[in-house]
Design a protein around this motif. Structure first.
Motif: not given
Length: 518
Positions: A288-289, A284, A401, A276, A272
């Protein structure tokens, strides 16, 4: 003296009636249906349910219209009980081989009885949809229409049980009402879902339009948001219904089923950090995260083509079902508009009604404000999202995030919005507005008067970046913590466990009566 009828004769007569009912509209119509590329209602039920589990109800029913008894098996609808993955459900499937799948008096009576039984015993409702709406002879006249209006059990279901629907062929009237009243609906490409068909529309208004233009999958997946999933085939649609059901409880008195997993709840997200970008303007893929965070990388996305800068998905954390609401930087930099607001509100209502904890992943620069958005009532929609969030009583976990700006910080379940926990990554930027806009608004005159506006701007942006740091909010205990991004999964799993210790994930279901379409 009348000859006594034997039991063998009675059984022979029963078998003939059953065989006629099994063939619904007859073999010739079944063959034509197959040639058009469709399965019959019975074949769809077989694909949906566990083998041998179907128990039909009302199999010998037929139209009550005089003279139609022999050609109206089931009055065009098959109803019954069955199991999916061993879990009990009720299922109804309209059969287009009988009067083009239109709804007669008995048809409607069967459907209402099935829904009543589902609510009585707490069983989910599965609708396999295709059909032409209300049948003209049955619905004509003041007497015909007076007892065929919308059934109360459809209007007042209050999400007591999950209702899961599909649009497998052209659907007008009844199948459409069921779909837009459902918690989940998938539509097969090539089908149409609308109030009335193109022919009726042309006769009533003179408008000429194709089924695809009227209510095809793109209309509902991209524009109206009335479908949650698009399928390439009937098989795909039926599998999607099953997949959604695996995240759902049987009814509102139960919690969603736990799923066994070997995925370590303490697994670190080493990838991660590099995935990111710390630079706020670089995009991004949030999907996927999400895949990195949830169990086994698996999640089930709802409305993926509608309001595309917001992701709503069902997943698991340490075996517990969760609903994920996440911004998608790949679309509009993650900013939300009217469609995203509707999507979020709808999803919050779903999750809170069926005891599914919510996880928010922020990366949003704010709302997409414009004259077009104002014409779509964006202020009302922003507040509807907030109202749903404020009433949601399931556990709510929030992680900033990268950025969470302005009012959107609240909509994504920031502080004061009822979260069990709000944490941020060190890369988080939290402020009233983004740095470029903020510096221009606050320091516009100062920059105009500066000897070196570019250098002055750079210095002001550095100051703005410091003010936006999550450590200021953490220092005043306005957020709970700043966490190592690699510990995101671990933190969420731990916090979720504590949030569910006493009452599980049970909510007060304050959103259960919120409309399923708005």
């Amino acid at each position: 003296m009348q000859e006594e009828i034997t039991m063998d004769q009675l059984l022979e007569d029963l078998e003939k009636r059953r065989e006629r009912a099994r063939l619904m509209g007859g073999q010739e119509k079944i063959d034509r249906h197959h040639q058009s590329g469709f399965y019959t209602a019975r074949e769809r039920i077989e694909k949906l349910l566990d083998p041998g589990s179907f128990l039909e109800i009302g199999g010998l029913s037929h139209s009550e219209f005089p003279g139609a008894e022999q050609k109206s098996a089931g009055d065009g609808i098959i109803c019954g009980l069955g199991k999916i993955d061993g879990r009990p459900v009720v299922v109804e499937a309209i059969d287009k081989t009988v009067f083009a799948g239109t709804e007669g008096s008995v048809h409607i009576k069967k459907s209402e009885a099935l829904h009543d039984y589902a609510l009585k015993r707490g069983f989910p409702i599965f609708n396999l949809g295709e059909g032409g709406g209300l049948r003209m002879p049955d619905g004509m006249g003041s007497d015909g229409i007076s007892d065929k209006l919308f059934p109360q059990n459809l209007l007042t279901i209050g999400r007591k049980v999950p209702m899961i629907s599909s649009i497998l062929g052209d659907s007008y009237g009844g199948p459409t009402w069921l779909a837009v009243s459902s918690d989940f609906v998938t539509q097969v490409k090539g089908s149409c879902m609308a109030v009335a068909g193109p022919r009726m529309l042309e006769m009533a208004t003179g408008e000429k339009i194709t089924p695809e233009e009227l209510g095809g999958w793109k209309v509902h997946a991209e524009t109206t948001g009335q479908t949650d999933h698009v399928s390439d085939s009937e098989e795909n649609a039926i599998e999607a219904m099953k997949a959604f059901f695996r995240y759902m409880p049987l009814n509102a008195d139960q919690e969603p089923p736990k799923k066994e997993t070997k995925d370590d709840p303490n697994r670190r997200l080493e990838e991660a950090i590099d995935f990111v970008p710390t630079r706020r303007t670089r995009a991004y893929d949030m999907k996927k995260l999400i895949s990195m965070i949830v169990d086994d990388g698996d999640f089930f996305e709802l409305k993926p083509l509608f309001g595309r800068s917001l992701i709503t998905a069902l997943a698991h954390l340490n075996g517990q079902v969760v609903g994920v609401i996440a911004n998608q930087p790949m679309m509009f930099a993650g900013s939300s508009g009217p469609e995203e607001c509707d999507k979020a509100t709808d999803f919050i209502c779903l999750c809170d009604s069926f005891h599914i904890p919510l996880v928010f992943l922020h990366d949003i620069p704010g709302f997409r404000v414009s004259s077009a958005a104002e014409k779509k009532k964006v202020p009302s929609k922003i507040m509807q999202w907030n109202q749903a969030l404020a009433r949601a009583t399931v556990p709510k976990l929030s992680v900033v995030i990268r950025k969470s700006i302005g009012a959107a910080y609240g909509n994504m379940c920031g502080p004061t919005m009822g979260a069990d926990s709000v944490v941020a990554w060190p890369s988080a930027e939290i402020n009233f507005t983004g740095p470029e806009v903020g510096v221009n608004v606050v320091y516009g005159r100062k920059l105009m008067e500066a000897d070196d506006p570019k250098q002055a701007r750079e210095e002001l942006l550095k100051t703005w970046g410091f003010d936006s740091s999550p450590y200021k909010a953490a220092g005043k205990f306005m957020i709970d913590d700043v966490i190592d991004p690699r510990d995101t999964r671990k933190y969420l799993c731990q916090m979720l466990e504590y949030a569910c210790v006493n009452n599980g994930s049970k909510s007060k279901r304050l959103l259960a009566n919120w409309p399923t379409s708005f």
